[in-house]
Design a protein around this motif. Structure first.
Motif, PDB file in Angstrom:
ATOM      1  N   VAL A 246       0.669  -1.212   0.120  1.00 26.86           N
ATOM      2  CA  VAL A 246      -0.078   0.022   0.047  1.00 26.86           C
ATOM      3  C   VAL A 246       0.863   1.289  -0.198  1.00 26.86           C
ATOM      4  N   GLU A 247       0.767   2.213  -1.069  1.00 26.01           N
ATOM      5  CA  GLU A 247       1.465   3.410  -1.223  1.00 26.01           C
ATOM      6  C   GLU A 247       0.736   4.515  -0.537  1.00 26.01           C
ATOM      7  N   MET A 248       0.915   4.601   0.505  1.00 21.89           N
ATOM      8  CA  MET A 248       0.411   5.870   1.372  1.00 21.89           C
ATOM      9  C   MET A 248       1.039   7.281   0.972  1.00 21.89           C
ATOM     10  N   ASP A 249      -0.079   8.211   0.984  1.00 22.59           N
ATOM     11  CA  ASP A 249       0.470   9.454   0.498  1.00 22.59           C
ATOM     12  C   ASP A 249       0.945   9.461  -0.687  1.00 22.59           C
ATOM     13  N   SER A 250       0.521   8.688  -1.632  1.00 14.14           N
ATOM     14  CA  SER A 250       1.083   8.629  -2.993  1.00 14.14           C
ATOM     15  C   SER A 250       0.481   9.517  -3.965  1.00 14.14           C
ATOM     16  N   ARG A 251      -0.574  10.098  -3.601  1.00 16.16           N
ATOM     17  CA  ARG A 251      -1.505  11.109  -4.380  1.00 16.16           C
ATOM     18  C   ARG A 251      -1.902  10.501  -5.834  1.00 16.16           C
ATOM     19  N   GLU A 252      -1.706   9.122  -5.854  1.00 13.93           N
ATOM     20  CA  GLU A 252      -2.081   8.434  -6.975  1.00 13.93           C
ATOM     21  C   GLU A 252      -3.067   7.260  -6.929  1.00 13.93           C
ATOM     22  N   ARG A 253      -3.138   6.719  -5.729  1.00 14.99           N
ATOM     23  CA  ARG A 253      -4.065   5.564  -5.355  1.00 14.99           C
ATOM     24  C   ARG A 253      -4.668   5.898  -4.113  1.00 14.99           C
ATOM     25  N   GLY A 254      -5.580   5.061  -3.655  1.00 16.04           N
ATOM     26  CA  GLY A 254      -6.224   4.925  -2.577  1.00 16.04           C
ATOM     27  C   GLY A 254      -5.651   3.784  -1.628  1.00 16.04           C
ATOM     28  N   ILE A 255      -6.226   3.524  -0.464  1.00 17.18           N
ATOM     29  CA  ILE A 255      -5.805   2.391   0.374  1.00 17.18           C
ATOM     30  C   ILE A 255      -6.483   1.078   0.314  1.00 17.18           C
ATOM     31  N   ASP A 256      -7.505   1.028  -0.502  1.00 18.45           N
ATOM     32  CA  ASP A 256      -8.499  -0.140  -0.281  1.00 18.45           C
ATOM     33  C   ASP A 256      -7.827  -1.358  -0.794  1.00 18.45           C
ATOM     34  N   ASN A 257      -7.970  -2.607   0.195  1.00 10.95           N
ATOM     35  CA  ASN A 257      -7.393  -3.782  -0.149  1.00 10.95           C
ATOM     36  C   ASN A 257      -8.306  -4.776   0.461  1.00 10.95           C
ATOM     37  N   GLU A 258      -8.516  -5.943   0.248  1.00 16.45           N
ATOM     38  CA  GLU A 258      -9.510  -6.839   0.458  1.00 16.45           C
ATOM     39  C   GLU A 258      -9.416  -7.391   1.953  1.00 16.45           C
ATOM     40  N   TYR A 259      -8.041  -7.137   2.566  1.00 18.19           N
ATOM     41  CA  TYR A 259      -8.191  -7.666   3.885  1.00 18.19           C
ATOM     42  C   TYR A 259      -8.537  -6.398   4.939  1.00 18.19           C
ATOM     43  N   PHE A 260      -8.183  -5.197   4.319  1.00 17.08           N
ATOM     44  CA  PHE A 260      -8.478  -3.939   5.088  1.00 17.08           C
ATOM     45  C   PHE A 260     -10.131  -3.863   5.176  1.00 17.08           C
ATOM     46  N   ARG A 261     -10.824  -4.031   3.808  1.00 14.27           N
ATOM     47  CA  ARG A 261     -12.041  -3.969   3.879  1.00 14.27           C
ATOM     48  C   ARG A 261     -12.990  -4.887   4.660  1.00 14.27           C
ATOM     49  N   MET A 262     -12.181  -6.326   4.573  1.00 17.05           N
ATOM     50  CA  MET A 262     -13.070  -7.345   5.243  1.00 17.05           C
ATOM     51  C   MET A 262     -12.864  -7.320   6.857  1.00 17.05           C
ATOM     52  N   SER A 263     -11.811  -6.685   7.285  1.00 21.62           N
ATOM     53  CA  SER A 263     -11.475  -6.582   8.657  1.00 21.62           C
ATOM     54  C   SER A 263     -12.318  -5.322   9.150  1.00 21.62           C
ATOM     55  N   THR A 264     -12.379  -4.402   8.430  1.00 21.78           N
ATOM     56  CA  THR A 264     -13.403  -3.096   9.064  1.00 21.78           C
ATOM     57  C   THR A 264     -14.775  -3.605   8.974  1.00 21.78           C
ATOM     58  N   ASP A 265     -15.187  -4.387   7.940  1.00 16.11           N
ATOM     59  CA  ASP A 265     -16.649  -4.941   7.826  1.00 16.11           C
ATOM     60  C   ASP A 265     -17.003  -5.380   9.158  1.00 16.11           C
ATOM     61  N   ARG A 266     -16.086  -6.612   9.391  1.00 14.05           N
ATOM     62  CA  ARG A 266     -16.200  -7.338  10.686  1.00 14.05           C
ATOM     63  C   ARG A 266     -16.435  -6.724  11.873  1.00 14.05           C
ATOM     64  N   LEU A 267     -15.453  -5.685  12.071  1.00 10.58           N
ATOM     65  CA  LEU A 267     -15.399  -4.882  13.443  1.00 10.58           C
ATOM     66  C   LEU A 267     -16.563  -4.049  13.248  1.00 10.58           C
ATOM     67  N   VAL A 268     -17.147  -3.378  12.372  1.00  9.95           N
ATOM     68  CA  VAL A 268     -18.317  -2.624  12.475  1.00  9.95           C
ATOM     69  C   VAL A 268     -19.545  -3.332  12.731  1.00  9.95           C
ATOM     70  N   ARG A 269     -19.815  -4.507  12.006  1.00  9.36           N
ATOM     71  CA  ARG A 269     -20.812  -5.544  12.393  1.00  9.36           C
ATOM     72  C   ARG A 269     -20.861  -6.269  13.436  1.00  9.36           C
ATOM     73  N   GLY A 270     -19.713  -6.201  14.219  1.00 14.90           N
ATOM     74  CA  GLY A 270     -19.409  -6.821  15.555  1.00 14.90           C
ATOM     75  C   GLY A 270     -19.780  -5.975  16.648  1.00 14.90           C
ATOM     76  N   LEU A 271     -20.077  -4.651  16.281  1.00 11.94           N
ATOM     77  CA  LEU A 271     -20.395  -3.820  17.658  1.00 11.94           C
ATOM     78  C   LEU A 271     -21.792  -4.024  17.937  1.00 11.94           C
ATOM     79  N   THR A 272     -21.952  -3.800  19.178  1.00  9.92           N
ATOM     80  CA  THR A 272     -23.343  -4.041  19.684  1.00  9.92           C
ATOM     81  C   THR A 272     -24.447  -2.939  19.606  1.00  9.92           C
ATOM     82  N   VAL A 273     -23.676  -1.837  19.106  1.00 12.06           N
ATOM     83  CA  VAL A 273     -24.635  -0.768  18.774  1.00 12.06           C
ATOM     84  C   VAL A 273     -24.933  -0.846  17.115  1.00 12.06           C
ATOM     85  N   PHE A 274     -24.415  -1.832  16.348  1.00 11.22           N
ATOM     86  CA  PHE A 274     -24.539  -2.051  14.999  1.00 11.22           C
ATOM     87  C   PHE A 274     -26.073  -2.693  14.958  1.00 11.22           C
ATOM     88  N   GLN A 275     -26.882  -2.062  13.820  1.00 12.86           N
ATOM     89  CA  GLN A 275     -28.159  -2.364  13.509  1.00 12.86           C
ATOM     90  C   GLN A 275     -28.106  -2.777  11.954  1.00 12.86           C
TER      91      GLN A 275
END
Length: 212
Positions: A183-212
Motif C-alpha cells: 500500500v502506497e500511502m500519501d502517493s496522491r495516485e492511489r487509494g488504500i483499499d485492499n481486500e483484508y482491510f475492507r473485510m476486517s473493517t466490515d467485521r469490526l463494524v458489524r460486530g459492534l453491539t450498537v450496530f443494527q
C-alpha cells in the motif's frame, strides 16, 4: 443505531477509502479523473474497453494476435421472464444519488474542514471538532497525528462513534494499510483499499453491539 458509511481522507485532502452499510441511496459513479483508484471499486469509472463490466464480448486470441473465437453471449432462444406475481421476482434497484461520488466526497470533506476551522476560531485552538448532528444524520470525526481523517455517518440518535473510528485506525488500518508494504500511502495516485482491510473493517463494524 444505524451506521451508514465511512470515509477516510489523507493529509492531502483526498478521499482514499469508502465503505457503506445501511445506505438507502446508491452512490453515483465518479467522473473520470475525479477519484483516485483503489478507493471504492463500484463507483470508480472504468475506461478499459476490455473490462468485463463494460463489455459482454469474450475473445480468444492466438499468439499472432488474430482473434480465433468471439462469444457475444447473446442467447438464441429468448429467456423466460419472471412473473410479477412470482415470490422471487427481483426488487427494483435502490435510487441513485444525484451527485457523483467524487463530488460527494469533496462535500463531506468541505463540511468537516469548515466546521473544524470555525470551532477553532470561536473556541480556541484547544477545542476539538468531534461530531455534528442534523435531523437526518450525525457525522463523527477522528483525526490522526499523521493527518488522516476518519469520517463516519450514522443516524442522528447515535452516541459518539469516535471510539469506533479509533478502533478502525488502531486495528485494521495499522495492520493492513500502514504495515502493508504493497500500500502506497500519501502517493496522491492511489487509494488504500485492499481486500483484508475492507473485510476486517466490515467485521469490526458489524460486530459492534450498537450496530443494527
Amino acid at each position: 443505531m444505524t451506521i451508514y458509511s465511512l470515509y477516510i481522507y489523507d493529509r492531502h485532502c483526498a478521499c482514499v477509502y469508502y465503505q457503506d452499510w445501511h445506505r438507502t441511496v446508491r452512490p453515483k459513479l465518479a467522473v473520470e479523473g475525479g477519484l483516485l483508484p483503489a478507493v471504492y471499486a463500484p463507483v470508480y469509472p472504468s475506461t478499459n474497453p476490455d473490462d468485463a463490466s463494460y463489455s459482454n464480448r469474450n475473445t480468444l486470441a492466438s499468439s499472432s494476435g488474430v482473434v480465433v473465437a468471439v462469444n457475444e453471449d447473446v442467447p438464441r432462444t429468448p429467456l423466460p421472464t419472471q412473473s410479477s406475481h412470482s415470490p422471487i421476482a427481483q426488487l427494483p434497484p435502490p435510487p441513485t444519488s444525484s451527485l457523483s461520488f467524487d463530488e460527494e466526497a469533496k462535500l463531506v470533506y468541505g463540511v468537516v474542514l469548515s466546521l473544524r476551522n470555525m470551532i477553532k476560531k470561536l473556541s480556541g485552538k484547544d477545542e476539538q471538532f468531534t461530531n455534528y448532528q442534523t435531523s437526518t444524520y450525525k457525522l463523527h470525526l477522528y483525526e490522526t497525528l499523521s493527518g488522516y481523517k476518519f469520517v463516519m455517518l450514522s443516524d442522528p440518535n447515535a452516541d459518539s462513534l469516535r471510539f469506533v473510528l479509533r478502533q478502525i485506525y488502531s486495528g485494521p488500518f495499522l495492520e493492513y494499510v500502514v504495515r502493508n508494504p504493497l500500500v502506497e500511502m500519501d502517493s496522491r495516485e492511489r487509494g488504500i483499499d485492499n481486500e483484508y482491510f475492507r473485510m476486517s473493517t466490515d467485521r469490526l463494524v458489524r460486530g459492534l453491539t450498537v450496530f443494527q
